[in-house]
Design an enzyme around this catalytic site. Structure first.
Site, PDB file in Angstrom:
ATOM      1  N   HIS A  41       0.859  -1.192   0.000  1.00 18.13           N
ATOM      2  CA  HIS A  41       0.000   0.000   0.000  1.00 18.13           C
ATOM      3  C   HIS A  41       0.892   1.237   0.000  1.00 18.13           C
ATOM      4  O   HIS A  41       1.881   1.300   0.722  1.00 18.13           O
ATOM      5  CB  HIS A  41      -0.890  -0.026   1.253  1.00 18.13           C
ATOM      6  CG  HIS A  41      -1.638   1.238   1.497  1.00 18.13           C
ATOM      7  ND1 HIS A  41      -1.339   2.080   2.543  1.00 18.13           N
ATOM      8  CD2 HIS A  41      -2.667   1.813   0.827  1.00 18.13           C
ATOM      9  CE1 HIS A  41      -2.160   3.117   2.529  1.00 18.13           C
ATOM     10  NE2 HIS A  41      -2.974   2.985   1.495  1.00 18.13           N
ATOM     11  N   HIS A 115       2.367  10.728  -1.399  1.00 22.71           N
ATOM     12  CA  HIS A 115       1.492  10.333  -0.286  1.00 22.71           C
ATOM     13  C   HIS A 115       1.703  11.375   0.810  1.00 22.71           C
ATOM     14  O   HIS A 115       2.625  11.262   1.611  1.00 22.71           O
ATOM     15  CB  HIS A 115       1.826   8.931   0.229  1.00 22.71           C
ATOM     16  CG  HIS A 115       0.857   8.448   1.268  1.00 22.71           C
ATOM     17  ND1 HIS A 115       1.254   7.797   2.425  1.00 22.71           N
ATOM     18  CD2 HIS A 115      -0.501   8.526   1.332  1.00 22.71           C
ATOM     19  CE1 HIS A 115       0.180   7.492   3.146  1.00 22.71           C
ATOM     20  NE2 HIS A 115      -0.894   7.927   2.503  1.00 22.71           N
TER      21      HIS A 115
END
Length: 314
Positions: A41, A115
């Site tokens: 992830h 991110h």
């Protein structure tokens, strides 16, 4: 009894760098949709640039110029510790890759992953690393999920797709056929690219892969949401992801976490991952799993545990 033990040993994966080629022959013709595949992830979060502007959470964007704000975002955005090459060597075969263009970049087509913050390494450089690894490991099938495109105009999608098709070429598995290990091996195609942008239609690119996740920092809630999804909503004829990752709140509740000066997301994940991994082992005995994605994929026996789910299927 001796023969039984010998057969069992033959079924065990001894090198996670090449685990797909070591799966039992009876799994070679099974759809990849039905195999258990370890995934990461926010795969590129190990490479976040502390000097970049803040993309998310939105509430902190205005604080981009403040170093301590960027450091705080970084502490709670890093979900992986190892490079893509090392994740591949460890056995990870699915990568969650979120792409954005930096504002005011002097290179008109350069893209980065992100991110919370942008990465230091650009997209094309990382894809070349994956291409080189795939060439050396032709029996290992790699699934790239490209998504969350920020600040990307149509021309940038066209440029990126052209680059992907040129770089991977005949290694791209087309979306017109159901992939199995044997078919991929016979055709010499070991790259599957999911491109989550509805306006784009190419047979070399797959559509969005369903990603189930708990949307919580509470492992109990994550387990409950995933259990319901796997029992009621999982598809049977395409890839799907069971995400063991924890998710920070998007509202003011996020302050409960990011203001912990002696804590960070990696520490929280490390405390919860063994429990979530035990849960997925038990759940897989009741409902099929496909891709299982996690944070900190090189810790807590994550990859071996997911791969072993395949041995139980054979």
């Amino acid at each position: 009894m001796a023969m039984s033990k010998q057969g069992k040993r033959r079924r065990e994966v001894t090198s996670y760098c090449d685990w797909m080629s070591q799966l039992p022959p009876e799994l070679h013709n099974r759809s990849l949709f039905m195999l258990a595949i370890p995934g990461s992830h926010d795969s590129m979060s190990y490479d976040l640039d502390i000097n970049s502007s803040i993309l998310e959470p939105a509430r902190l964007k205005i604080l981009s110029k403040i170093c301590c704000a960027r450091r705080t975002v970084n502490r709670w955005a890093v979900t992986q510790e190892e490079t893509i090459a090392k994740q591949l060597d460890a056995g990870v075969r699915y990568f969650d890759m979120r792409i954005a263009r930096k504002p005011n970049d002097t290179n008109p087509t350069r893209l980065f992953f992100y991110h919370g913050l942008y990465t230091r390494t650009d997209v094309e450089t990382v894809l070349k690393v994956i291409h080189d690894w795939a060439e050396k490991h032709p029996k290992e099938i790699i699934i790239l999920a490209l998504s969350h495109f920020k600040e990307m105009e149509e021309r940038l999608h066209i440029h990126l797709i052209k680059f992907i098709k040129t770089l991977f070429g005949a290694r791209l598995f087309l979306n017109t056929e159901v992939p199995t290990l044997k078919i991929c091996w016979d055709k010499g195609r070991n790259i599957i690219v999911s491109y989550d942008y509805p306006a784009i239609h190419h047979i070399e690119l797959w559509s969005k892969i369903t990603y189930f996740y708990g949307n919580s920092m509470d492992p109990t809630k994550v387990e409950s949401v995933l259990r319901q999804a796997l029992e009621k909503s999982r598809p049977s004829n395409c890839f799907f992801v069971c995400g063991l990752n924890l998710t920070l709140p998007e509202d003011v509740r996020i302050l409960r976490y990011i203001l912990r000066l002696c804590d960070n997301l990696k520490k929280v994940i490390q405390r919860s991952l063994p429990r979530l991994l035990q849960w997925v082992k038990e759940q897989a005995a009741r409902t099929p799993v496909n891709i299982v994605a996690s944070d900190l994929v090189t810790r807590d026996d994550f990859v071996p545990s997911i791969i072993k789910l395949n041995i139980h299927k054979s």
